[in-house]
Design a protein around this motif. Structure first.
Motif, PDB file in Angstrom:
ATOM      1  N   GLY A 190      -0.593  -5.495   8.915  1.00 10.42           N
ATOM      2  CA  GLY A 190      -1.691  -6.341   9.233  1.00 10.42           C
ATOM      3  C   GLY A 190      -3.068  -6.120   8.607  1.00 10.42           C
ATOM      4  O   GLY A 190      -4.060  -6.708   8.505  1.00 10.42           O
ATOM      5  N   ALA A 191      -3.154  -4.808   7.679  1.00 13.63           N
ATOM      6  CA  ALA A 191      -4.162  -4.201   7.333  1.00 13.63           C
ATOM      7  C   ALA A 191      -3.808  -3.464   6.017  1.00 13.63           C
ATOM      8  O   ALA A 191      -4.307  -2.418   5.800  1.00 13.63           O
ATOM      9  CB  ALA A 191      -5.099  -3.438   8.480  1.00 13.63           C
ATOM     10  N   LEU A 192      -3.303  -4.065   5.118  1.00 15.13           N
ATOM     11  CA  LEU A 192      -2.907  -3.302   3.959  1.00 15.13           C
ATOM     12  C   LEU A 192      -4.101  -3.376   2.878  1.00 15.13           C
ATOM     13  O   LEU A 192      -4.847  -4.385   3.062  1.00 15.13           O
ATOM     14  CB  LEU A 192      -1.744  -4.142   2.967  1.00 15.13           C
ATOM     15  CG  LEU A 192      -0.354  -4.358   3.842  1.00 15.13           C
ATOM     16  CD1 LEU A 192       0.437  -5.078   3.272  1.00 15.13           C
ATOM     17  CD2 LEU A 192       0.130  -2.965   4.082  1.00 15.13           C
ATOM     18  N   PRO A 193      -4.349  -2.547   2.207  1.00 17.53           N
ATOM     19  CA  PRO A 193      -5.416  -2.097   1.306  1.00 17.53           C
ATOM     20  C   PRO A 193      -5.157  -3.054   0.141  1.00 17.53           C
ATOM     21  O   PRO A 193      -4.160  -3.384  -0.340  1.00 17.53           O
ATOM     22  CB  PRO A 193      -5.278  -0.837   1.047  1.00 17.53           C
ATOM     23  CG  PRO A 193      -3.852  -0.147   1.235  1.00 17.53           C
ATOM     24  CD  PRO A 193      -3.416  -0.937   2.351  1.00 17.53           C
ATOM     25  N   ASP A 194      -6.340  -3.217  -0.708  1.00 12.25           N
ATOM     26  CA  ASP A 194      -6.213  -3.882  -1.902  1.00 12.25           C
ATOM     27  C   ASP A 194      -5.606  -2.755  -2.863  1.00 12.25           C
ATOM     28  O   ASP A 194      -5.668  -1.568  -2.703  1.00 12.25           O
ATOM     29  CB  ASP A 194      -7.576  -4.405  -2.475  1.00 12.25           C
ATOM     30  CG  ASP A 194      -8.257  -5.457  -1.552  1.00 12.25           C
ATOM     31  OD1 ASP A 194      -7.654  -6.048  -1.058  1.00 12.25           O
ATOM     32  OD2 ASP A 194      -9.371  -5.421  -1.526  1.00 12.25           O
ATOM     33  N   GLY A 195      -4.720  -3.260  -3.987  1.00 11.44           N
ATOM     34  CA  GLY A 195      -4.194  -2.358  -4.978  1.00 11.44           C
ATOM     35  C   GLY A 195      -2.989  -1.825  -4.460  1.00 11.44           C
ATOM     36  O   GLY A 195      -2.086  -2.348  -3.463  1.00 11.44           O
ATOM     37  N   CYS A 196      -2.835  -0.612  -4.963  1.00 16.87           N
ATOM     38  CA  CYS A 196      -1.527   0.063  -4.374  1.00 16.87           C
ATOM     39  C   CYS A 196      -1.496   0.580  -3.189  1.00 16.87           C
ATOM     40  O   CYS A 196      -2.353   1.362  -2.764  1.00 16.87           O
ATOM     41  CB  CYS A 196      -1.184   1.384  -5.229  1.00 16.87           C
ATOM     42  SG  CYS A 196       0.250   2.174  -4.954  1.00 16.87           S
ATOM     43  N   ASP A 216      -5.404   6.932  -9.224  1.00 17.35           N
ATOM     44  CA  ASP A 216      -6.713   6.983  -9.831  1.00 17.35           C
ATOM     45  C   ASP A 216      -7.302   5.512  -9.925  1.00 17.35           C
ATOM     46  O   ASP A 216      -6.685   4.902  -9.047  1.00 17.35           O
ATOM     47  CB  ASP A 216      -6.737   7.484 -11.334  1.00 17.35           C
ATOM     48  CG  ASP A 216      -5.797   6.618 -12.352  1.00 17.35           C
ATOM     49  OD1 ASP A 216      -5.426   5.363 -11.769  1.00 17.35           O
ATOM     50  OD2 ASP A 216      -5.122   7.160 -13.204  1.00 17.35           O
ATOM     51  N   ALA A 217      -8.065   5.312 -10.849  1.00 20.36           N
ATOM     52  CA  ALA A 217      -8.923   4.013 -10.674  1.00 20.36           C
ATOM     53  C   ALA A 217      -8.046   2.924 -10.837  1.00 20.36           C
ATOM     54  O   ALA A 217      -8.077   1.597 -10.589  1.00 20.36           O
ATOM     55  CB  ALA A 217     -10.054   3.945 -11.758  1.00 20.36           C
ATOM     56  N   LEU A 218      -6.933   3.008 -11.706  1.00 17.44           N
ATOM     57  CA  LEU A 218      -5.691   1.896 -12.184  1.00 17.44           C
ATOM     58  C   LEU A 218      -5.137   1.447 -10.822  1.00 17.44           C
ATOM     59  O   LEU A 218      -5.033   0.408 -10.695  1.00 17.44           O
ATOM     60  CB  LEU A 218      -5.002   2.756 -13.185  1.00 17.44           C
ATOM     61  CG  LEU A 218      -5.234   2.691 -14.609  1.00 17.44           C
ATOM     62  CD1 LEU A 218      -4.055   3.280 -15.207  1.00 17.44           C
ATOM     63  CD2 LEU A 218      -5.460   1.047 -15.018  1.00 17.44           C
ATOM     64  N   CYS A 219      -5.003   2.336  -9.799  1.00 22.09           N
ATOM     65  CA  CYS A 219      -4.601   1.854  -8.477  1.00 22.09           C
ATOM     66  C   CYS A 219      -5.141   1.028  -7.669  1.00 22.09           C
ATOM     67  O   CYS A 219      -4.700   0.560  -6.825  1.00 22.09           O
ATOM     68  CB  CYS A 219      -3.820   3.333  -7.868  1.00 22.09           C
ATOM     69  SG  CYS A 219      -2.949   4.529  -8.857  1.00 22.09           S
ATOM     70  N   ALA A 220      -6.298   0.588  -7.980  1.00 21.85           N
ATOM     71  CA  ALA A 220      -7.181  -0.262  -7.349  1.00 21.85           C
ATOM     72  C   ALA A 220      -6.522  -1.643  -7.401  1.00 21.85           C
ATOM     73  O   ALA A 220      -6.881  -2.589  -6.922  1.00 21.85           O
ATOM     74  CB  ALA A 220      -8.531  -0.480  -7.577  1.00 21.85           C
ATOM     75  N   VAL A 221      -5.614  -1.700  -8.504  1.00 20.81           N
ATOM     76  CA  VAL A 221      -4.781  -3.149  -8.861  1.00 20.81           C
ATOM     77  C   VAL A 221      -3.421  -2.735  -8.421  1.00 20.81           C
ATOM     78  O   VAL A 221      -2.846  -1.940  -9.124  1.00 20.81           O
ATOM     79  CB  VAL A 221      -4.853  -3.633 -10.095  1.00 20.81           C
ATOM     80  CG1 VAL A 221      -4.280  -4.761 -10.412  1.00 20.81           C
ATOM     81  CG2 VAL A 221      -6.435  -3.782 -10.653  1.00 20.81           C
TER      82      VAL A 221
END
Length: 303
Positions: free
Chosen positions: A259-265, A275-280
């Motif tokens: 119920g509280a999944l983060p954005d990205g991976c 790394d920064a790529l994993c924000a998507v």
């Protein structure tokens, strides 16, 4: 829905399963594996919503109404070995009585043929004939599991769902149980094994789908997954490395709440490759959903 908010328990799961094949769906508890099985059989709570499609032959299970599911799907097209067999057995009826009802309904057997078919169904799941007249509360966990397996196998359904069928069993009984499930597979029948027991999956699976935080993050041939080169997704690799016959190293941290999944991976906070790529969030490509898949072959397990 939970506490007035929607929980996306399964997100974008996509895989196929051919006749004659066993696909093992693996992952930590709470990742959405059992929710997926319940969705396929129309057993979700009334406030749950589904989208997409799930075909068995020409029938879309997710679009089927309750009458179709009850009369033509459950037990006939799709069999289920439930996660908690004792809870799914009727407590006031003997195992024989419950097998008689299912055999009669699914095969049309009557009279002496029915009695013989009940004995045959029990033997098929290695359930002892001398225990057929016992009630569920008189059975051990292993016998309750075998009773549930016998009930699930009666209809020779084209698709068998086995949801954590080895929970609470000792290693010998685990091996015997999954071997029985594997024998169900034929030229027109397939098995979806839902489990957190990687040893059981390695024993009988043809392919492995790894689920993490509601999503399938890796889909691989079982021989490659458990052998060389090993899993490519860092989470899947961590699952194997946590086994006693490998590195016996746990994955750091805890999985996120659905119920509280983060954005990205969703695995980024636990991953040393992030790394920064994993924000998507990465899509599943070439069998793995990761911006930085592992490329070095995994070490073979210790003898």
């Amino acid at each position: 829905m939970r506490d007035g908010a929607y929980v996306q328990a399964v997100d974008g799961a996509r895989f196929d399963l051919a006749a004659g094949e066993c696909l093992a769906l693996v992952g930590e508890s709470g990742c959405g594996k059992s929710v997926l099985a319940s969705a396929l059989l129309g057993l979700l709570p009334g406030n749950a919503e589904t989208a997409g499609s799930a075909f068995v032959g020409d029938l879309d299970l997710l679009a089927a109404d309750e009458h179709t599911l009850a009369r033509t799907v459950r037990g006939r097209r799709v069999g289920l070995v439930p996660q908690s067999p004792a809870a799914h057995l009727t407590p006031v009826r003997t195992v024989r009585s419950q097998l008689r009802e299912v055999v009669r309904e699914l095969t049309g057997a009557r009279g002496t043929r029915l009695a013989a078919a009940v004995e045959e169904a029990a033997a098929r799941a290695a359930f002892p004939g001398g225990h057929l007249d016992r009630y569920p509360h008189e059975l051990s966990g292993g016998l309750a599991q075998r009773a549930a397996t016998a009930l699930a196998l009666v209809g020779d359904a084209p698709l068998l769902l086995a949801d954590e069928p080895t929970t609470g069993l000792d290693r010998d009984l685990v091996d015997r149980t999954v071997d029985e499930l594997r024998r169900h597979i034929g030229s027109d029948r397939a098995l979806l094994l839902i489990t957190h027991d990687l040893a059981a999956a390695e024993r009988i699976a043809d392919r492995v789908a790894v689920m993490y935080a509601s999503r399938v993050v890796e889909l691989a041939d079982a021989a490659c997954f458990f052998g060389t080169p090993g899993p490519q997704h860092p989470y899947a690799r961590g699952l194997l490395n946590a086994l006693p016959d490998r590195e016996f190293t746990p994955i750091p941290g805890m999985p996120p709440e659905l119920g509280a999944l983060p954005d990205g991976c969703a695995f980024a906070e636990r991953c040393d490759r992030a790394d920064a790529l994993c924000a998507v969030g990465p899509a599943l490509r070439d069998g793995v959903a990761c911006h930085h898949p592992a490329t070095v072959p995994l070490e073979a397990p210790r003898a």
